[in-house]
Design a protein around this motif. Structure first.
Motif, PDB file in Angstrom:
ATOM      1  N   VAL A 243     -63.566 -68.359  38.044  1.00  0.00           N
ATOM      2  CA  VAL A 243     -64.565 -67.564  38.760  1.00  0.00           C
ATOM      3  C   VAL A 243     -64.080 -67.288  40.168  1.00  0.00           C
ATOM      4  N   GLU A 244     -64.105 -66.028  40.557  1.00  0.00           N
ATOM      5  CA  GLU A 244     -63.584 -65.595  41.845  1.00  0.00           C
ATOM      6  C   GLU A 244     -64.458 -66.014  43.009  1.00  0.00           C
ATOM      7  N   ASN A 245     -65.766 -65.900  42.867  1.00  0.00           N
ATOM      8  CA  ASN A 245     -66.631 -66.064  44.046  1.00  0.00           C
ATOM      9  C   ASN A 245     -67.066 -67.519  44.232  1.00  0.00           C
ATOM     10  N   THR A 246     -67.649 -67.761  45.394  1.00  0.00           N
ATOM     11  CA  THR A 246     -68.108 -69.106  45.746  1.00  0.00           C
ATOM     12  C   THR A 246     -69.630 -69.169  45.806  1.00  0.00           C
ATOM     13  N   ASP A 247     -70.292 -68.325  45.037  1.00  0.00           N
ATOM     14  CA  ASP A 247     -71.753 -68.263  45.087  1.00  0.00           C
ATOM     15  C   ASP A 247     -72.406 -69.618  44.843  1.00  0.00           C
TER      16      ASP A 247
ATOM     17  N   MET B 129     -64.536 -55.347  41.733  1.00  0.00           N
ATOM     18  CA  MET B 129     -65.616 -55.866  40.894  1.00  0.00           C
ATOM     19  C   MET B 129     -65.555 -55.393  39.435  1.00  0.00           C
ATOM     20  N   PRO B 130     -65.303 -54.105  39.171  1.00  0.00           N
ATOM     21  CA  PRO B 130     -65.217 -53.705  37.755  1.00  0.00           C
ATOM     22  C   PRO B 130     -64.117 -54.431  36.991  1.00  0.00           C
ATOM     23  N   LYS B 131     -62.970 -54.640  37.631  1.00  0.00           N
ATOM     24  CA  LYS B 131     -61.884 -55.356  36.976  1.00  0.00           C
ATOM     25  C   LYS B 131     -62.205 -56.841  36.833  1.00  0.00           C
ATOM     26  N   LEU B 132     -62.879 -57.416  37.811  1.00  0.00           N
ATOM     27  CA  LEU B 132     -63.245 -58.825  37.739  1.00  0.00           C
ATOM     28  C   LEU B 132     -64.246 -59.093  36.621  1.00  0.00           C
ATOM     29  N   ALA B 133     -65.121 -58.135  36.361  1.00  0.00           N
ATOM     30  CA  ALA B 133     -66.151 -58.313  35.343  1.00  0.00           C
ATOM     31  C   ALA B 133     -65.610 -58.114  33.931  1.00  0.00           C
ATOM     32  N   ASP B 134     -64.449 -57.506  33.817  1.00  0.00           N
ATOM     33  CA  ASP B 134     -63.882 -57.149  32.516  1.00  0.00           C
ATOM     34  C   ASP B 134     -63.081 -58.309  31.922  1.00  0.00           C
ATOM     35  N   ILE B 135     -63.207 -58.482  30.615  1.00  0.00           N
ATOM     36  CA  ILE B 135     -62.394 -59.448  29.891  1.00  0.00           C
ATOM     37  C   ILE B 135     -61.522 -58.732  28.855  1.00  0.00           C
ATOM     38  N   ALA B 136     -62.151 -58.068  27.918  1.00  0.00           N
ATOM     39  CA  ALA B 136     -61.449 -57.570  26.737  1.00  0.00           C
ATOM     40  C   ALA B 136     -61.109 -56.087  26.805  1.00  0.00           C
ATOM     41  N   GLY B 137     -61.307 -55.453  27.956  1.00  0.00           N
ATOM     42  CA  GLY B 137     -60.982 -54.042  28.090  1.00  0.00           C
ATOM     43  C   GLY B 137     -59.654 -53.850  28.783  1.00  0.00           C
ATOM     44  N   GLU B 138     -59.712 -53.343  30.022  1.00  0.00           N
ATOM     45  CA  GLU B 138     -58.492 -53.069  30.777  1.00  0.00           C
ATOM     46  C   GLU B 138     -57.643 -54.322  30.986  1.00  0.00           C
ATOM     47  N   ARG B 139     -58.297 -55.469  31.194  1.00  0.00           N
ATOM     48  CA  ARG B 139     -57.546 -56.717  31.400  1.00  0.00           C
ATOM     49  C   ARG B 139     -56.661 -57.022  30.192  1.00  0.00           C
ATOM     50  N   LEU B 140     -57.256 -57.021  29.021  1.00  0.00           N
ATOM     51  CA  LEU B 140     -56.493 -57.357  27.820  1.00  0.00           C
ATOM     52  C   LEU B 140     -55.442 -56.294  27.528  1.00  0.00           C
ATOM     53  N   ASP B 141     -55.779 -55.023  27.754  1.00  0.00           N
ATOM     54  CA  ASP B 141     -54.787 -53.956  27.571  1.00  0.00           C
ATOM     55  C   ASP B 141     -53.580 -54.180  28.476  1.00  0.00           C
ATOM     56  N   SER B 142     -53.843 -54.553  29.730  1.00  0.00           N
ATOM     57  CA  SER B 142     -52.758 -54.798  30.674  1.00  0.00           C
ATOM     58  C   SER B 142     -51.912 -55.991  30.252  1.00  0.00           C
TER      59      SER B 142
ATOM     60  N   LEU C 253     -52.018 -68.597  35.315  1.00  0.00           N
ATOM     61  CA  LEU C 253     -53.083 -69.572  35.566  1.00  0.00           C
ATOM     62  C   LEU C 253     -54.109 -69.184  36.623  1.00  0.00           C
ATOM     63  N   GLU C 254     -53.782 -68.277  37.514  1.00  0.00           N
ATOM     64  CA  GLU C 254     -54.738 -67.949  38.571  1.00  0.00           C
ATOM     65  C   GLU C 254     -55.200 -66.507  38.397  1.00  0.00           C
ATOM     66  N   GLU C 255     -56.087 -66.323  37.429  1.00  0.00           N
ATOM     67  CA  GLU C 255     -56.543 -64.986  37.066  1.00  0.00           C
ATOM     68  C   GLU C 255     -58.071 -64.999  37.099  1.00  0.00           C
ATOM     69  N   HIS C 256     -58.667 -64.067  37.821  1.00  0.00           N
ATOM     70  CA  HIS C 256     -60.041 -64.226  38.266  1.00  0.00           C
ATOM     71  C   HIS C 256     -61.047 -63.348  37.533  1.00  0.00           C
ATOM     72  N   VAL C 257     -62.279 -63.847  37.500  1.00  0.00           N
ATOM     73  CA  VAL C 257     -63.413 -63.098  36.958  1.00  0.00           C
ATOM     74  C   VAL C 257     -64.605 -63.253  37.899  1.00  0.00           C
ATOM     75  N   SER C 258     -65.501 -62.299  37.809  1.00  0.00           N
ATOM     76  CA  SER C 258     -66.781 -62.387  38.514  1.00  0.00           C
ATOM     77  C   SER C 258     -67.773 -61.534  37.749  1.00  0.00           C
ATOM     78  N   PHE C 259     -68.930 -62.093  37.429  1.00  0.00           N
ATOM     79  CA  PHE C 259     -69.885 -61.403  36.576  1.00  0.00           C
ATOM     80  C   PHE C 259     -71.121 -61.003  37.369  1.00  0.00           C
ATOM     81  N   PRO C 260     -71.399 -59.710  37.493  1.00  0.00           N
ATOM     82  CA  PRO C 260     -72.559 -59.251  38.272  1.00  0.00           C
ATOM     83  C   PRO C 260     -73.871 -59.849  37.796  1.00  0.00           C
ATOM     84  N   GLU C 261     -73.986 -60.094  36.491  1.00  0.00           N
ATOM     85  CA  GLU C 261     -75.243 -60.632  35.975  1.00  0.00           C
ATOM     86  C   GLU C 261     -75.528 -62.023  36.529  1.00  0.00           C
TER      87      GLU C 261
END
Length: 329
Positions: free
Chosen positions: A63-67, A37-50, A6-14
């Protein structure tokens, strides 16, 4: 066995790039977050493989950040909505593997309540994650009532995750240590401060009577209960009804009915045992804290739990499936 975290994070540079010039100068992203940051931005690549390699069935993303909390109430709602739209788009092709908690514009509470409803009804998001304080204020502040009421009405939980401490707190508790004048992030955040602040956050909700005003509201906290299980009996004695707070029920009764904890970032058995002895098996859910911890760390921890299989299954997926109304694909 089905496994939900349940506590799995993302952050999108865009999205970060959409912030007004100078906004980021008001925050201090952690070195760990920058490195990840590269791992946070990823959904279906390394994250899903893992996830596939470790046997995780589903991640609930947040979302990881508090922007969004850096923006005023005029700009935060649009930013949060765009972030949620992008997150929904990125997970749309993987309905059995990902769902999400909404990113809310808490500087505009009425808009935050509307955004929670929109994301739950339009995208099937499972609640919201709120990171720490909003401009130095806890969720017991009356201004946040629309968000709490909306979560209760929708039947979705609010996950309170730590955020950066307010500057006065950093200055008073976490700076000027020995010969160093700056803040020491490990004490302020992941090594201690995050956890004690989140425990305080939940205790404030208790003594302010928030759980009684919203008796169907469900709150989730991570990191094996943010120190609360260790303080369980002492806090229960301290915060009895009639001891000066507005709470109508004991801490034990309230938390067993309305508080849930996850294992995020905690991978040893003694803290789990304390949690089992206090809040109980039905209120504990597996989490990893990906990518700051690896999925395999979470799975190794799960495999080492010395409980009957049906109880391990509750932690692995059963409690989350029930609370978040998830269905196995």
């Amino acid at each position: 066995m089905r496994i939900v975290t349940l506590e799995e994070h993302v952050s999108f540079p865009e999205m970060t790039h959409l912030l007004p010039a100078g906004t980021l100068s008001n925050t201090r992203p952690s070195a760990a977050a920058i490195q990840m940051m590269p791992k946070l931005a990823d959904i279906a690549g390394e994250r899903l493989d893992s996830m596939n390699e470790s046997g995780i069935s589903m991640q609930v993303l947040s979302v990881e950040n508090t922007d969004v909390n850096l923006l005023d109430n005029n700009h935060a709602p649009a930013f949060a909505s765009k972030y949620n739209d992008l997150l929904a788009e990125k997970i749309n092709n993987y309905p059995g593997r990902f769902t999400a908690f909404a990113h809310l514009p808490m500087t505009a509470p009425a808009a935050a309540a509307d955004e929670l409803e929109r994301t739950v009804k339009s995208y099937g998001f499972r609640g919201a994650m709120i990171r720490g304080l909003t401009n130095g204020e806890f969720l017991d502040a009356p201004k946040f009532a629309p968000v709490l009421a909306k979560a209760e009405k929708l039947g979705v939980p609010i996950y309170i995750h730590p955020g950066l401490p307010p500057k006065p707190v950093i200055d008073a508790y976490y700076s000027n240590i020995g010969h160093d004048t700056g803040p020491f992030d490990a004490i302020a955040c992941w090594g201690w401060g995050w956890h004690s602040e989140t425990a305080i956050h939940v205790l404030r909700l208790l003594v302010a009577g928030i759980f009684d005003v919203y008796p169907e509201l469900k709150i989730i906290i991570g990191h094996m209960g943010e120190m609360l299980p260790m303080m369980w009996a002492r806090c229960n004695r301290s915060f009895q009804p009639g001891n000066g707070g507005r709470n109508q029920r004991t801490l034990i009764d309230t938390f067993r009915q309305q508080l849930y904890i996850t294992t995020s970032g905690f991978f040893t058995q003694p803290p789990l045992q304390i949690a089992l002895d206090t809040i109980g098996i039905d209120n504990i859910m597996l989490s990893v804290d990906y990518p700051f911890s690896t999925n395999q760390m979470g799975i190794d921890f799960l495999n080492n739990i010395q409980l009957p299989a049906e109880q391990v299954a509750k932690i692995a997926h059963g409690n989350a499936d029930k609370l978040l109304r998830l269905q196995a694909s």
